[in-house]
Design a protein around this motif. Structure first.
Motif, PDB file in Angstrom:
ATOM      1  N   ILE A 198       0.843  -1.202   0.000  1.00 37.70           N
ATOM      2  CA  ILE A 198       0.000   0.000   0.000  1.00 37.70           C
ATOM      3  C   ILE A 198       0.877   1.250   0.000  1.00 37.70           C
ATOM      4  O   ILE A 198       0.607   2.219  -0.718  1.00 37.70           O
ATOM      5  N   THR A 199       1.942   1.217   0.796  1.00 37.33           N
ATOM      6  CA  THR A 199       2.868   2.346   0.835  1.00 37.33           C
ATOM      7  C   THR A 199       3.456   2.594  -0.546  1.00 37.33           C
ATOM      8  O   THR A 199       3.581   3.747  -0.985  1.00 37.33           O
ATOM      9  N   THR A 200       3.791   1.520  -1.251  1.00 39.62           N
ATOM     10  CA  THR A 200       4.362   1.635  -2.596  1.00 39.62           C
ATOM     11  C   THR A 200       3.370   2.277  -3.555  1.00 39.62           C
ATOM     12  O   THR A 200       3.762   3.056  -4.441  1.00 39.62           O
ATOM     13  N   PHE A 201       2.081   1.983  -3.397  1.00 39.75           N
ATOM     14  CA  PHE A 201       1.058   2.605  -4.243  1.00 39.75           C
ATOM     15  C   PHE A 201       1.136   4.121  -4.143  1.00 39.75           C
ATOM     16  O   PHE A 201       1.106   4.825  -5.159  1.00 39.75           O
ATOM     17  N   PHE A 202       1.246   4.645  -2.931  1.00 39.83           N
ATOM     18  CA  PHE A 202       1.305   6.101  -2.741  1.00 39.83           C
ATOM     19  C   PHE A 202       2.639   6.680  -3.197  1.00 39.83           C
ATOM     20  O   PHE A 202       2.688   7.780  -3.741  1.00 39.83           O
ATOM     21  N   GLU A 203       3.713   5.935  -2.979  1.00 43.05           N
ATOM     22  CA  GLU A 203       5.031   6.428  -3.367  1.00 43.05           C
ATOM     23  C   GLU A 203       5.197   6.501  -4.879  1.00 43.05           C
ATOM     24  O   GLU A 203       5.940   7.358  -5.387  1.00 43.05           O
TER      25      GLU A 203
END
Length: 235
Positions: A198-203
């Motif tokens: 999920i963090t990668t989606f935003f990054e």
């Protein structure tokens, strides 16, 4: 007797998120005044409201800025700004070789684009059976989480707002049916590896980005600075 109203030239651009073509006009004095007053307030919600109102007016009420991804709004705003008061803006940046010296740099707004990350997707596979469908944050979302104290809390609230669907096998859970408490339990039950997706989606989500060359007057060295997000161009 009514005084004449000034007619503005119109332009077109394609929204980065959808490719939809949008017609817009430059800011007029009314919008510029409202934006200046909002900026002087230093209140993030007032500033966002002024930006949203300006975009709605300048797209002839055809675009709803409160439901668009924030990078669409930023891209629209930068283009409207460039057609209203000129392409060139001066920003203060820190030289990358010493991370200390600051210098003014001219930026051509007509060359600022939205960076699309290769391989980015709004579908996140958590397990073989569970998948998330994410939506991009809007300026309304950013306003909502802006009042939450603490970076970690802010990020969790943003994640919750941006979960559009949870799919488990043939079962689809819609965002309107998921309570904040249910989402808290769901997120807190994930492994670190799952939450990292999920963090990668935003990054890696699309973002306003522009690279500029900067020469340090003290060392003579030239380096590259990446400006990201609309605020980087209007400090």
């Amino acid at each position: 007797m009514s005084l004449p109203r000034m007619n503005s030239v119109t332009y077109k651009l394609k929204l980065p998120s959808s490719g939809e073509e949008v017609k817009y006009r430059p800011f007029v004095v009314k919008e510029q005044k409202n934006l200046m007053i909002a900026n002087e307030s230093e209140d993030e919600k007032i500033i966002q409201q002024a930006i949203g109102d300006a975009i709605s007016a300048c797209t002839f009420q055809k675009v709803d800025p409160w439901v668009l991804p924030s990078f669409d709004v930023e891209y629209l705003f930068i283009n409207m700004r460039s057609k209203s008061v000129g392409n060139s803006v001066e920003v203060i940046v820190t030289c990358p070789d010493d991370n200390e010296t600051t210098v003014p740099v001219k930026v051509d707004l007509s060359k600022v684009n939205v960076e699309m990350h290769v391989g980015h997707s709004n579908e996140i596979n958590l397990t073989e059976d569970v998948k998330l469908i994410m939506r991009y944050p809007t300026i309304k979302d950013q306003g909502q989480v802006g009042s939450v104290d603490g970076g970690t809390k802010q990020f969790f609230e943003l994640v919750k707002l941006c979960i559009h669907q949870v799919i488990e096998g043939d079962e689809i859970y819609q965002d309107v049916d998921m309570s904040s408490e249910d989402l808290d339990d769901f997120l807190e039950s994930m492994t670190s590896e799952q939450f990292e997706k999920i963090t990668t989606f935003f990054e890696t989500m699309p973002k306003i980005s522009h690279a500029i060359k900067v020469k340090n007057p003290n060392t003579g060295k030239t380096g590259e600075v990446i400006l990201e997000g609309m605020q980087s161009f209007f400090d």
